[in-house]
Design a protein around this motif. Structure first.
Motif, PDB file in Angstrom:
ATOM      1  N   GLY A  79     -31.256 -78.725  60.735  1.00 37.73           N
ATOM      2  CA  GLY A  79     -31.815 -79.970  61.250  1.00 37.73           C
ATOM      3  C   GLY A  79     -32.595 -80.772  60.226  1.00 37.73           C
ATOM      4  O   GLY A  79     -33.715 -80.405  59.852  1.00 37.73           O
ATOM      5  N   VAL A  80     -32.034 -81.884  59.787  1.00 40.33           N
ATOM      6  CA  VAL A  80     -32.721 -82.758  58.827  1.00 40.33           C
ATOM      7  C   VAL A  80     -33.980 -83.338  59.451  1.00 40.33           C
ATOM      8  O   VAL A  80     -35.068 -83.321  58.849  1.00 40.33           O
ATOM      9  N   GLN A  81     -33.855 -83.856  60.677  1.00 44.25           N
ATOM     10  CA  GLN A  81     -35.021 -84.408  61.349  1.00 44.25           C
ATOM     11  C   GLN A  81     -36.048 -83.327  61.643  1.00 44.25           C
ATOM     12  O   GLN A  81     -37.262 -83.569  61.568  1.00 44.25           O
ATOM     13  N   ALA A  82     -35.572 -82.132  61.958  1.00 41.33           N
ATOM     14  CA  ALA A  82     -36.484 -81.016  62.228  1.00 41.33           C
ATOM     15  C   ALA A  82     -37.343 -80.704  61.009  1.00 41.33           C
ATOM     16  O   ALA A  82     -38.535 -80.402  61.144  1.00 41.33           O
ATOM     17  N   ARG A  83     -36.762 -80.761  59.832  1.00 40.08           N
ATOM     18  CA  ARG A  83     -37.542 -80.485  58.622  1.00 40.08           C
ATOM     19  C   ARG A  83     -38.576 -81.583  58.370  1.00 40.08           C
ATOM     20  O   ARG A  83     -39.713 -81.302  57.968  1.00 40.08           O
ATOM     21  N   ILE A  84     -38.192 -82.834  58.622  1.00 40.30           N
ATOM     22  CA  ILE A  84     -39.133 -83.940  58.456  1.00 40.30           C
ATOM     23  C   ILE A  84     -40.282 -83.816  59.449  1.00 40.30           C
ATOM     24  O   ILE A  84     -41.461 -83.944  59.086  1.00 40.30           O
ATOM     25  N   GLU A  85     -39.951 -83.549  60.701  1.00 41.23           N
ATOM     26  CA  GLU A  85     -40.981 -83.446  61.735  1.00 41.23           C
ATOM     27  C   GLU A  85     -41.812 -82.170  61.577  1.00 41.23           C
ATOM     28  O   GLU A  85     -43.013 -82.173  61.891  1.00 41.23           O
ATOM     29  N   SER A  86     -41.193 -81.105  61.097  1.00 42.96           N
ATOM     30  CA  SER A  86     -41.940 -79.868  60.847  1.00 42.96           C
ATOM     31  C   SER A  86     -43.027 -80.094  59.811  1.00 42.96           C
ATOM     32  O   SER A  86     -44.145 -79.596  59.945  1.00 42.96           O
ATOM     33  N   ALA A  87     -42.701 -80.857  58.768  1.00 45.13           N
ATOM     34  CA  ALA A  87     -43.694 -81.155  57.737  1.00 45.13           C
ATOM     35  C   ALA A  87     -44.862 -81.945  58.317  1.00 45.13           C
ATOM     36  O   ALA A  87     -46.031 -81.682  58.001  1.00 45.13           O
ATOM     37  N   LYS A  88     -44.555 -82.906  59.197  1.00 46.01           N
ATOM     38  CA  LYS A  88     -45.619 -83.691  59.832  1.00 46.01           C
ATOM     39  C   LYS A  88     -46.493 -82.801  60.711  1.00 46.01           C
ATOM     40  O   LYS A  88     -47.725 -82.924  60.721  1.00 46.01           O
ATOM     41  N   LEU A  89     -45.841 -81.898  61.457  1.00 43.78           N
ATOM     42  CA  LEU A  89     -46.594 -80.976  62.308  1.00 43.78           C
ATOM     43  C   LEU A  89     -47.466 -80.059  61.469  1.00 43.78           C
ATOM     44  O   LEU A  89     -48.638 -79.823  61.802  1.00 43.78           O
ATOM     45  N   LEU A  90     -46.907 -79.534  60.380  1.00 40.59           N
ATOM     46  CA  LEU A  90     -47.686 -78.650  59.504  1.00 40.59           C
ATOM     47  C   LEU A  90     -48.906 -79.370  58.953  1.00 40.59           C
ATOM     48  O   LEU A  90     -50.002 -78.799  58.889  1.00 40.59           O
ATOM     49  N   LYS A  91     -48.728 -80.614  58.555  1.00 42.54           N
ATOM     50  CA  LYS A  91     -49.867 -81.379  58.033  1.00 42.54           C
ATOM     51  C   LYS A  91     -50.961 -81.474  59.079  1.00 42.54           C
ATOM     52  O   LYS A  91     -52.144 -81.216  58.791  1.00 42.54           O
ATOM     53  N   SER A  92     -50.585 -81.805  60.305  1.00 45.74           N
ATOM     54  CA  SER A  92     -51.563 -81.929  61.375  1.00 45.74           C
ATOM     55  C   SER A  92     -52.246 -80.599  61.677  1.00 45.74           C
ATOM     56  O   SER A  92     -53.473 -80.527  61.807  1.00 45.74           O
ATOM     57  N   LYS A  93     -51.460 -79.533  61.756  1.00 40.91           N
ATOM     58  CA  LYS A  93     -52.006 -78.219  62.102  1.00 40.91           C
ATOM     59  C   LYS A  93     -52.913 -77.668  61.002  1.00 40.91           C
ATOM     60  O   LYS A  93     -53.983 -77.108  61.282  1.00 40.91           O
ATOM     61  N   ILE A  94     -52.498 -77.806  59.767  1.00 38.22           N
ATOM     62  CA  ILE A  94     -53.315 -77.296  58.662  1.00 38.22           C
ATOM     63  C   ILE A  94     -54.641 -78.039  58.597  1.00 38.22           C
ATOM     64  O   ILE A  94     -55.706 -77.439  58.412  1.00 38.22           O
ATOM     65  N   GLN A  95     -54.588 -79.350  58.763  1.00 33.39           N
ATOM     66  CA  GLN A  95     -55.831 -80.128  58.733  1.00 33.39           C
ATOM     67  C   GLN A  95     -56.724 -79.797  59.922  1.00 33.39           C
ATOM     68  O   GLN A  95     -57.945 -79.854  59.818  1.00 33.39           O
ATOM     69  N   GLN A  96     -56.115 -79.423  61.034  1.00 37.97           N
ATOM     70  CA  GLN A  96     -56.883 -79.053  62.219  1.00 37.97           C
ATOM     71  C   GLN A  96     -57.502 -77.664  62.073  1.00 37.97           C
ATOM     72  O   GLN A  96     -58.683 -77.455  62.376  1.00 37.97           O
ATOM     73  N   ILE A  97     -56.719 -76.696  61.600  1.00 39.26           N
ATOM     74  CA  ILE A  97     -57.163 -75.300  61.514  1.00 39.26           C
ATOM     75  C   ILE A  97     -58.073 -75.073  60.306  1.00 39.26           C
ATOM     76  O   ILE A  97     -59.016 -74.270  60.369  1.00 39.26           O
ATOM     77  N   ALA A  98     -57.801 -75.766  59.218  1.00 40.20           N
ATOM     78  CA  ALA A  98     -58.537 -75.530  57.967  1.00 40.20           C
ATOM     79  C   ALA A  98     -59.041 -76.842  57.384  1.00 40.20           C
ATOM     80  O   ALA A  98     -58.602 -77.254  56.300  1.00 40.20           O
ATOM     81  N   PRO A  99     -59.965 -77.521  58.061  1.00 40.81           N
ATOM     82  CA  PRO A  99     -60.420 -78.822  57.561  1.00 40.81           C
ATOM     83  C   PRO A  99     -61.236 -78.762  56.282  1.00 40.81           C
ATOM     84  O   PRO A  99     -61.280 -79.734  55.533  1.00 40.81           O
ATOM     85  N   THR A 100     -61.876 -77.611  56.005  1.00 42.83           N
ATOM     86  CA  THR A 100     -62.770 -77.537  54.841  1.00 42.83           C
ATOM     87  C   THR A 100     -62.494 -76.348  53.935  1.00 42.83           C
ATOM     88  O   THR A 100     -62.951 -76.342  52.787  1.00 42.83           O
ATOM     89  N   LEU A 101     -61.766 -75.352  54.390  1.00 41.23           N
ATOM     90  CA  LEU A 101     -61.578 -74.124  53.608  1.00 41.23           C
ATOM     91  C   LEU A 101     -60.459 -74.264  52.577  1.00 41.23           C
ATOM     92  O   LEU A 101     -59.548 -75.083  52.733  1.00 41.23           O
TER      93      LEU A 101
END
Length: 278
Positions: free
Chosen positions: A163-185
């Motif tokens: 899934g080409v779109q899945a990879r694009i959207e996965s990256a967006k989700l990862l960005k959101s999740k990483i910033q949410q889970i690890a905002p300062t570490l």
């Protein structure tokens, strides 16, 4: 007066140099170990398992992130090791299907938190996202480093291969999740992303994290590519496995490892190695 101003600066530089020398580096490997399927013949898991475990031990991995590990492979990497692990099967959030697991030296690190989310529109439950062919997950662990007396978080994932779109959207989700889970570490993000560096999916990750290869103090070692397809004569041009960090880490070394035995690689991917320090 000028002398008094110079002394504190000198002391500060001395303290910083001492801190860098006494910081204990972290060795991390990300490795798509290829799932256990009998149809791989001579390259099937039973013929590769001991070599993979030996590679991890030889390169002194403090943290090992793997993709495509089926339950028996997930278990095998724990046997006779100093590792503890975070990870679940992507099909049911328990033991079914492939793991994107994070192993860590239990003598050095203390697990403070951890979890898994799915790369989909419903990340909290087992699910397939967008145009993906399969369920895909990201597992993460928050660790306390007893040697450096610091906390950091490791994220490990495996994007869809279709899934080409899945990879694009996965990256967006990862960005959101990483910033949410690890905002300062300090953060390490690893995985088989099934895309090459010039793609949109990688650009999204590089909008907030740093490709470890690009900032390694020592020149990157090994070939460009990480996928070999069990072909020992592969030109190794396709780079699809990565380690990213944020500014909480410095990268001392980066390598794509080409360990082999009897002209056979231990997986259809090559492991990627980094030595990091705070």
């Amino acid at each position: 007066m000028n002398t008094l101003k110079i002394i504190p600066v000198f002391l500060l530089l001395t303290v910083m140099a001492f801190a860098q020398k006494t910081a204990v580096p972290i060795n991390i490997i990300t490795y798509n170990i290829r799932l256990n399927v009998a149809s791989d013949g001579v390259n099937a898991w039973p013929n590769r398992k001991d070599n993979i475990k030996a590679l991890v031990k030889f390169h002194d991995a403090d943290i090992l992130c793997v993709q495509e590990a089926l339950p028996e492979q997930f278990d095998a990497l724990l046997e006779n090791s100093n590792f503890d692990v975070v990870g679940v099967g992507r099909e049911d959030g328990k033991r079914k299907g492939e793991f994107s697991a994070v192993y860590f030296d239990k003598n050095r690190f203390i697990k403070k938190d951890g979890g898994t989310f799915w790369l989909s529109e419903t990340p909290d439950v087992p699910s397939k996202g967008w145009d993906a062919a399969l369920n895909r997950i990201c597992s993460w662990v928050k660790l306390y480093d007893k040697q450096n007396k610091k906390e950091f978080i490791v994220f490990n994932t495996h994007y869809d291969h279709i899934g080409v779109q899945a990879r694009i959207e996965s990256a967006k989700l990862l960005k959101s999740k990483i910033q949410q889970i690890a905002p300062t570490l300090p953060v390490v993000f690893t995985g088989d992303l099934n895309v090459t560096p010039e793609t949109e999916a990688i650009a999204t990750i590089k909008s907030f994290l740093i490709d470890a290869k690009d900032v390694s103090v020592e020149p990157p070692y090994g070939p460009t590519g990480t996928f070999n397809g069990f072909d020992f004569n592969s030109d190794l041009k396709n780079r699809i496995d990565y380690i990213f960090v944020n500014k909480g880490f410095k990268v001392q070394k980066f390598a794509v490892l080409t360990d082999s035995k009897d002209k056979r690689y231990y997986s259809d991917h090559l492991p990627v190695f980094c030595r990091l320090w705070f």
